[in-house]
Design a protein around this motif. Structure first.
Motif, PDB file in Angstrom:
ATOM      1  N   THR B 337      20.863  -6.915 -55.023  1.00 27.84           N
ATOM      2  CA  THR B 337      20.240  -5.858 -54.591  1.00 27.84           C
ATOM      3  C   THR B 337      21.114  -4.222 -55.092  1.00 27.84           C
ATOM      4  N   GLU B 341      19.447  -1.727 -57.840  1.00 33.67           N
ATOM      5  CA  GLU B 341      19.249  -0.308 -57.145  1.00 33.67           C
ATOM      6  C   GLU B 341      19.937   0.584 -58.430  1.00 33.67           C
ATOM      7  N   GLY B 344      18.008   1.500 -61.091  1.00 35.23           N
ATOM      8  CA  GLY B 344      16.815   2.327 -60.766  1.00 35.23           C
ATOM      9  C   GLY B 344      15.568   1.484 -60.655  1.00 35.23           C
ATOM     10  N   ARG B 347      14.483   1.068 -54.652  1.00 34.81           N
ATOM     11  CA  ARG B 347      15.173   2.147 -53.895  1.00 34.81           C
ATOM     12  C   ARG B 347      14.984   1.650 -52.263  1.00 34.81           C
ATOM     13  N   ARG B 348      16.015   2.329 -51.578  1.00 36.12           N
ATOM     14  CA  ARG B 348      16.094   2.030 -49.976  1.00 36.12           C
ATOM     15  C   ARG B 348      14.950   2.765 -49.354  1.00 36.12           C
ATOM     16  N   LEU B 354      13.550  -2.474 -48.630  1.00 37.32           N
ATOM     17  CA  LEU B 354      13.572  -2.185 -50.030  1.00 37.32           C
ATOM     18  C   LEU B 354      12.082  -1.745 -50.564  1.00 37.32           C
ATOM     19  N   THR B 357      10.659   1.118 -57.435  1.00 36.16           N
ATOM     20  CA  THR B 357      10.462   2.498 -57.908  1.00 36.16           C
ATOM     21  C   THR B 357       9.410   2.456 -58.947  1.00 36.16           C
TER      22      THR B 357
END
Lengths: 253, 370
Positions: B337, B341, B344, B347-348, B354, B357
């Protein structure tokens, strides 16, 4: 004027493992300049036929003539052989380019070293089969289809007059298969003769112009239009005839 | 180091260099066990040749004794061709019988010759340098060194002259036959080369070290390169390096030179097996681990993509539920994770959920399309 001898003439060829016949009394003529497919079920003796022509198997009876002369050491050098790709150890430490260059051995004498002309021929053959980008690749890293194309390129640099190919399209994807067929056509335009074991009955009429139907004995051989008939196919493959989804000649004509 | 010790070292290195040439091709042709058989059965050849012409070390005797290696391989091939015995078993049947006959003949007939049962297995590097080459009253160093230098040069010359024949007949015997190279001639030429080398090396290093020299350096070299020329060169080099290392150990601990060399070769192989940059086990393990992580990141992205229709906060995209849904450990889930993240891709959403993007979305679409 004397007629041109056929590229390959097989007379009364019988080959057996002990008392089990693999080929029974084959009479086959392959005229110069044709693309001939050899079709038949598994165990029909297709590979055995090619190996007998190459002198790799001892026939029980019969004779083989290549361009009108008995097949022997001299005549075999006019043949380019494309074996099944599983016949060699691909973990051998060498490059694609080097395997193709093996086909140039013996051109112009045993003592001659490989020169620029050989290197150019090798490069051209690799370009012909779309492998120039992989020329320096280690051969163990090739896919099945790429291995098959390396063998085709190696046969090309041999400048043979007769090509014997054992399932040249084995493991090759559709796009590559098309481009390899184009290579075979170019060989034909240059007056060479090709005899290839072929498995796909649907593509056979499109790729080749002559055919030999084999099942231990020769069922029929001749131009695709006449020999590749449903009747002959049924006799070759038996009642449980396989994958002719588009019955070739009868449906077309 | 005394001159005697230097001569022992030079002899060991020369033997290893001479063995590398036939050995490298035997390994490529999957004939390592044939090296084993030949290095033993030449003993019978040596004994028989010695009984006929009692001139130990004479070139004629070396070639006479080498015929036994060819006979051995012929016997193995004939047994194999019956179809009743497989090759490995054929080797196992042929060579103990011929070898034992050699040992028996020594104990019965040649008791006073300097061939004894101990030497058969190990040879004696130290003893072998005491046989000096003398011409016209002048000494020219140990006989074995000259003999092995001759065999090394012979092997090297043959390998250079016939390198294309050896290569083609090894890679594709059928092509070789159609190009006018006789695969059988290459096969037995190599067998004869192996036999001559084994006979020549017999009194200095014995059969076990001959097998070692023929098999271990080439197998090690193969792990380090994919080029045939470099493979052949490295086989010679690694043999010489092992001799040097083994000699040094033997010198330090005052032990058996042959035994130390064998041990060094084995250790060298293990090190290369583990640490070879491309083919080694460590490199392979790291590659696999990296692939596993890369694949996991892609899998997470696709997982989120497939369930995007369910909404922003669901069972499927809860960061704490990846363990159950993807079968990952808590630690591995956290790592993947964070990695996704950092790149990119995701995203949270409110810390625990989760989401993809736009980059992640595009990557998922590409993965599924390709």
């Amino acid at each position: 004027m004397q007629a041109m001898p056929p590229a390959l003439e097989v007379n009364d060829l019988t080959v057996a493992y002990r008392d089990k016949p693999v080929l029974w009394d084959i009479d086959l003529q392959v005229p110069t300049g044709v693309l001939m497919a050899v079709v038949g079920p598994n165990g029909a003796g297709k590979t055995t036929l090619i190996k007998s022509v190459m002198g790799l198997m001892q026939p029980a009876a019969g004779s083989v003539q290549v361009f009108g002369e008995p097949a022997g050491r001299q005549q075999v050098r006019r043949i380019g052989y494309v074996p099944q790709r599983t016949s060699v150890d691909w973990d051998f430490p060498t490059s694609v380019r080097d395997v193709v260059a093996m086909g140039r051995y013996n051109r112009g004498g045993r003592w001659r070293r490989a020169d620029r002309r050989d290197a150019e021929r090798v490069a051209r053959a690799l370009a012909t089969v779309d492998m120039e980008d992989l020329a320096d690749r280690q051969i163990s890293e090739l896919s099945g289809g790429q291995q098959q194309r390396v063998f085709l390129a190696r046969a090309l640099v041999q400048d043979a007059d007769l090509y014997l190919m054992d399932e040249p399209f084995q493991g090759v994807d559709a796009v590559t298969e098309e481009s390899m067929v184009a290579v075979l056509r170019r060989l034909q335009e240059q007056g060479r003769t090709v005899l290839a074991v072929h498995h796909d009955l649907r593509t056979a009429p499109a790729y080749f112009d002559w055919v030999a139907l084999l099942n231990v004995r020769l069922i029929a051989s001749g131009p695709m239009a006449t020999a590749f008939s449903e009747c002959n196919l049924r006799e070759t493959f038996g009642g449980s005839a396989p994958e002719w989804a588009n019955p070739p000649v009868t449906a077309a004509g | 180091m005394s001159s005697l010790e230097f001569e022992i070292l030079a002899t060991a290195m020369m033997v290893s260099a001479a063995c590398a040439m036939p050995g490298a091709y035997l390994v490529l042709r999957q004939m390592s066990m044939v090296a084993d058989a030949i290095s033993h059965t030449v003993l019978l050849g040596i004994v028989l040749a010695f009984l006929i012409v009692p001139l130990y070390g004479h070139p004629l005797m070396v070639f006479g004794a080498s015929v036994m290696g060819v006979v051995t391989v012929l016997g193995i091939d004939l047994l194999k061709r019956t179809g009743l015995v497989r090759e490995d078993a054929a080797i196992g049947i042929t060579f103990p019988a011929l070898f034992s006959l050699g040992v028996l003949l020594i104990s019965l007939l040649a008791r006073d010759a300097h061939l004894d049962e101990h030497m058969v297995f190990q040879g004696d590097l130290v003893y072998s340098v005491f046989q000096r080459l003398e011409l016209g009253g002048r000494g020219f160093g140990p006989m074995t060194l000259w003999k092995m230098a001759g065999i090394f040069l012979l092997n090297g010359a043959l390998a250079l002259r016939f390198h294309r024949e050896l290569k083609i007949a090894t890679f594709d015997p059928v092509l070789a036959a159609t190009l006018g190279i006789s695969p059988a001639l290459v096969h037995f030429g190599l067998v004869l080369m192996t036999s001559v080398t084994a006979v020549g090396a017999f009194d200095s290093v014995g059969s076990i070290l001959v097998i070692g020299f023929m098999v271990v350096p080439p197998v090690t070299a193969r792990l380090l390169t994919d080029s045939l020329a470099r493979y052949l060169g490295l086989s010679i080099l690694l043999g010489c390096v092992s001799s040097l290392g083994g000699f040094w150990i033997a010198w330090t601990v005052n032990g058996s030179v042959g035994g130390s060399i064998s041990l060094v070769m084995g250790a060298m192989f293990v090190v290369v097996l583990l640490a070879s940059p491309r083919r080694g086990l460590v490199a392979d393990w790291r590659r696999r681990r990296r692939q596993r992580v890369e694949f996991a990141v892609r899998m997470l992205v696709i997982h989120l993509f497939q369930h995007r229709a369910l909404g922003q906060r669901t069972e499927e995209n809860h960061a704490g539920h990846l363990e159950a849904h993807l079968g990952w450990s808590a630690e591995f889930s956290r790592r993947i994770t964070e990695l996704a993240e950092a790149r990119g891709l995701i995203r949270r959403v409110d810390t625990h959920w989760l989401g993809l993007t736009s980059i992640g979305q595009r990557q998922a679409e590409q993965s599924l399309a390709g």
